[in-house]
Design a protein around this motif. Structure first.
Motif, PDB file in Angstrom:
ATOM      1  N   PRO A  23       0.811  -1.227   0.000  1.00  0.00           N
ATOM      2  CA  PRO A  23       0.000   0.000   0.000  1.00  0.00           C
ATOM      3  C   PRO A  23       0.840   1.269   0.000  1.00  0.00           C
ATOM      4  CG  PRO A  23      -0.789  -1.547   1.657  1.00  0.00           C
ATOM      5  CD  PRO A  23       0.527  -2.080   1.167  1.00  0.00           C
ATOM      6  N   ARG A  28      -1.117   2.322  -4.037  1.00  0.00           N
ATOM      7  CA  ARG A  28      -2.310   1.518  -3.740  1.00  0.00           C
ATOM      8  C   ARG A  28      -2.632   0.481  -4.823  1.00  0.00           C
ATOM      9  NH1 ARG A  28      -5.574   2.692   0.324  1.00  0.00           N
ATOM     10  NH2 ARG A  28      -5.819   0.437   0.239  1.00  0.00           N
ATOM     11  N   ASP A  30      -2.329  -2.407  -4.173  1.00  0.00           N
ATOM     12  CA  ASP A  30      -2.978  -3.476  -3.384  1.00  0.00           C
ATOM     13  C   ASP A  30      -4.476  -3.555  -3.684  1.00  0.00           C
ATOM     14  OD1 ASP A  30      -2.960  -0.902  -1.880  1.00  0.00           O
ATOM     15  OD2 ASP A  30      -4.078  -2.028  -0.368  1.00  0.00           O
ATOM     16  N   ARG A  34      -6.127  -7.075  -5.340  1.00  0.00           N
ATOM     17  CA  ARG A  34      -7.220  -7.793  -4.680  1.00  0.00           C
ATOM     18  C   ARG A  34      -8.404  -7.995  -5.632  1.00  0.00           C
ATOM     19  NH1 ARG A  34      -5.630  -4.586  -0.196  1.00  0.00           N
ATOM     20  NH2 ARG A  34      -7.442  -3.234  -0.368  1.00  0.00           N
ATOM     21  N   HIS A 142     -10.011   3.055  -4.937  1.00  0.00           N
ATOM     22  CA  HIS A 142     -10.425   3.632  -3.653  1.00  0.00           C
ATOM     23  C   HIS A 142     -10.730   5.132  -3.765  1.00  0.00           C
ATOM     24  CE1 HIS A 142      -6.208   4.338  -4.212  1.00  0.00           C
ATOM     25  NE2 HIS A 142      -6.170   5.168  -3.208  1.00  0.00           N
ATOM     26  N   SER A 167     -21.390   2.192  -0.079  1.00  0.00           N
ATOM     27  CA  SER A 167     -20.241   2.241  -0.986  1.00  0.00           C
ATOM     28  C   SER A 167     -19.175   1.257  -0.498  1.00  0.00           C
ATOM     29  CB  SER A 167     -19.684   3.670  -1.004  1.00  0.00           C
ATOM     30  OG  SER A 167     -18.519   3.723  -1.782  1.00  0.00           O
ATOM     31  N   VAL A 168     -18.924   0.232  -1.304  1.00  0.00           N
ATOM     32  CA  VAL A 168     -18.031  -0.846  -0.863  1.00  0.00           C
ATOM     33  C   VAL A 168     -16.705  -0.804  -1.612  1.00  0.00           C
ATOM     34  CG1 VAL A 168     -19.973  -2.323  -0.205  1.00  0.00           C
ATOM     35  CG2 VAL A 168     -19.003  -2.512  -2.517  1.00  0.00           C
ATOM     36  N   HIS A 169     -15.744  -1.552  -1.106  1.00  0.00           N
ATOM     37  CA  HIS A 169     -14.437  -1.670  -1.753  1.00  0.00           C
ATOM     38  C   HIS A 169     -14.588  -2.237  -3.174  1.00  0.00           C
ATOM     39  CE1 HIS A 169     -11.754  -1.863   2.132  1.00  0.00           C
ATOM     40  NE2 HIS A 169     -12.380  -0.720   2.009  1.00  0.00           N
ATOM     41  N   GLU A 171     -13.052  -4.595  -4.723  1.00  0.00           N
ATOM     42  CA  GLU A 171     -13.105  -6.045  -4.835  1.00  0.00           C
ATOM     43  C   GLU A 171     -14.450  -6.606  -4.373  1.00  0.00           C
ATOM     44  OE1 GLU A 171     -10.089  -6.071  -1.277  1.00  0.00           O
ATOM     45  OE2 GLU A 171     -10.541  -8.118  -1.824  1.00  0.00           O
ATOM     46  N   ASP A 172     -15.047  -5.977  -3.354  1.00  0.00           N
ATOM     47  CA  ASP A 172     -16.370  -6.427  -2.922  1.00  0.00           C
ATOM     48  C   ASP A 172     -17.413  -6.128  -3.993  1.00  0.00           C
ATOM     49  OD1 ASP A 172     -15.332  -7.341  -0.517  1.00  0.00           O
ATOM     50  OD2 ASP A 172     -15.720  -5.460   0.532  1.00  0.00           O
TER      51      ASP A 172
ATOM     52  N   ARG B  37     -11.326  -7.942   6.403  1.00  0.00           N
ATOM     53  CA  ARG B  37     -11.542  -6.786   5.535  1.00  0.00           C
ATOM     54  C   ARG B  37     -12.949  -6.755   4.956  1.00  0.00           C
ATOM     55  NH1 ARG B  37     -12.728  -5.510   1.167  1.00  0.00           N
ATOM     56  NH2 ARG B  37     -12.654  -7.660   0.436  1.00  0.00           N
ATOM     57  N   VAL B  42     -15.446  -0.707   4.590  1.00  0.00           N
ATOM     58  CA  VAL B  42     -16.120  -0.213   3.392  1.00  0.00           C
ATOM     59  C   VAL B  42     -15.338   1.006   2.913  1.00  0.00           C
ATOM     60  CG1 VAL B  42     -18.419  -1.083   3.912  1.00  0.00           C
ATOM     61  CG2 VAL B  42     -17.698   1.110   4.874  1.00  0.00           C
ATOM     62  N   SER B  43     -15.778   1.601   1.806  1.00  0.00           N
ATOM     63  CA  SER B  43     -15.080   2.780   1.305  1.00  0.00           C
ATOM     64  C   SER B  43     -15.028   3.829   2.407  1.00  0.00           C
ATOM     65  CB  SER B  43     -15.824   3.363   0.105  1.00  0.00           C
ATOM     66  OG  SER B  43     -15.857   2.424  -0.938  1.00  0.00           O
ATOM     67  N   ALA B 175     -18.938 -10.502   1.525  1.00  0.00           N
ATOM     68  CA  ALA B 175     -19.307  -9.297   0.762  1.00  0.00           C
ATOM     69  C   ALA B 175     -20.740  -9.397   0.245  1.00  0.00           C
ATOM     70  CB  ALA B 175     -18.339  -9.087  -0.402  1.00  0.00           C
TER      71      ALA B 175
END
Lengths: 192, 192
Positions: A23, A28, A30, A34, A142, A167-169, A171-172, B37, B42-43, B175
């Motif tokens: 990271p 980023r 990373d 993912r 991100h 609002s999710v990552h 990868e999610d 994670r 989350v974001s 997720a």
């Protein structure tokens, strides 16, 4: 074929990052590695009908093709090693290839796929008529999309689609989209 | 509160693993740390209403409480460091705590939560009446549940629930469940 294009605003396009501090040294990357796992790997196997593009800092592209990928491991460090080697050699190997360019180069490769851009507050993916053949999803990192990329993606005809109230990552988001596509495929297969 | 209990069949209960080779030296603790994670981050933030339990090889438990967690980072290595430190010191710190025991100890802590066990082929989570308050989900690792754990979870009243046609990684399952819970909550909030 399902395609996921992850647009990394700050991700390094060179192999000069530290595996021990991904990271902190890679802009980023990373986040992006993912996404490879989420898009391509399932329990006991690789999704052979999935292609992932990572757009690195707008200047280089890593493409991983599930049809020919080998030895992909789910852990972040292994995936970072895969990307690092590809960036260092520039060679295509085991389904992983590298090209110069940005979002325009990816858009030109997507051919007749139906394009979608993940966007908070856009119409819900549930109830959206996904294509029965080729869908390509654009996913922000991100920081979300930079404006030039967003404009280029929308100008190419991508339709905004949302995944729900939180609002999710990245990868999610890919896991949720994949689940929706899996359900659509299964439901089509059940329909006589 | 949402609780995720990830049952690691082979995951080490000691801090004697290498951060540079997490999958190869920790009994696949990498699978479990990635679940942290997916459940908690989350974001731009932490889900404050989520608790994660990692059951390590049936003999030790790591609990991460989103309400008090601090400095959680999304990358696998950072999360592995967090777990390693907790296992080494045994101290509770910044929302992370360690206890001896296995699945029975976790079950005893869940109080009045409605229990669910993720199971391929079980009735679909979509259309299942999730609790409006406390839901606890049991998630297998890359090997799935061992039989004694599965029996204990079912004996405690957990209902099997499925996520769709494809068997996905534990973290992707989390997720997908989280997205479903987010949607249920939002839909309840919209109902007058």
């Amino acid at each position: 074929v399902r395609t996921f294009v992850v647009v990394g605003r700050t991700a390094t396009a060179t192999p000069d990052f530290l595996l021990d501090d991904l990271p902190g040294t890679s802009g980023r990357l990373d986040v992006l590695v993912r996404c490879i796992r989420a898009a391509l790997l399932v329990s006991h196997g690789v999704r052979r009908d999935v292609v992932v593009y990572l757009v690195l800092g707008g200047s280089r592209i890593v493409r991983i093709d599930g049809a020919t990928a080998q030895f992909l491991r789910p852990d972040e460090r292994s995936l970072a090693v895969t990307v690092k080697k590809a960036l260092a050699t520039g060679e295509s190997k085991r389904g992983v290839s590298v090209a110069d360019g940005g979002i325009d180069v990816v858009l030109a490769e997507l051919g007749g796929a139906t394009l979608w851009i993940l966007d908070e507050g856009a119409p819900d993916i549930r109830g959206t008529a996904l294509a029965s053949t080729d869908n390509a999803f654009f996913v922000g990192d991100h920081l979300g999309f930079d404006e030039p990329s967003r404009k280029a993606i929308l100008a190419a005809g991508a339709q905004p689609v949302g995944l729900g109230p939180v609002s999710v990552h990245s990868e999610d988001a890919i896991a949720i989209v994949s689940n929706e596509l899996d359900r659509c495929q299964a439901s089509r297969a059940d329909t006589p």
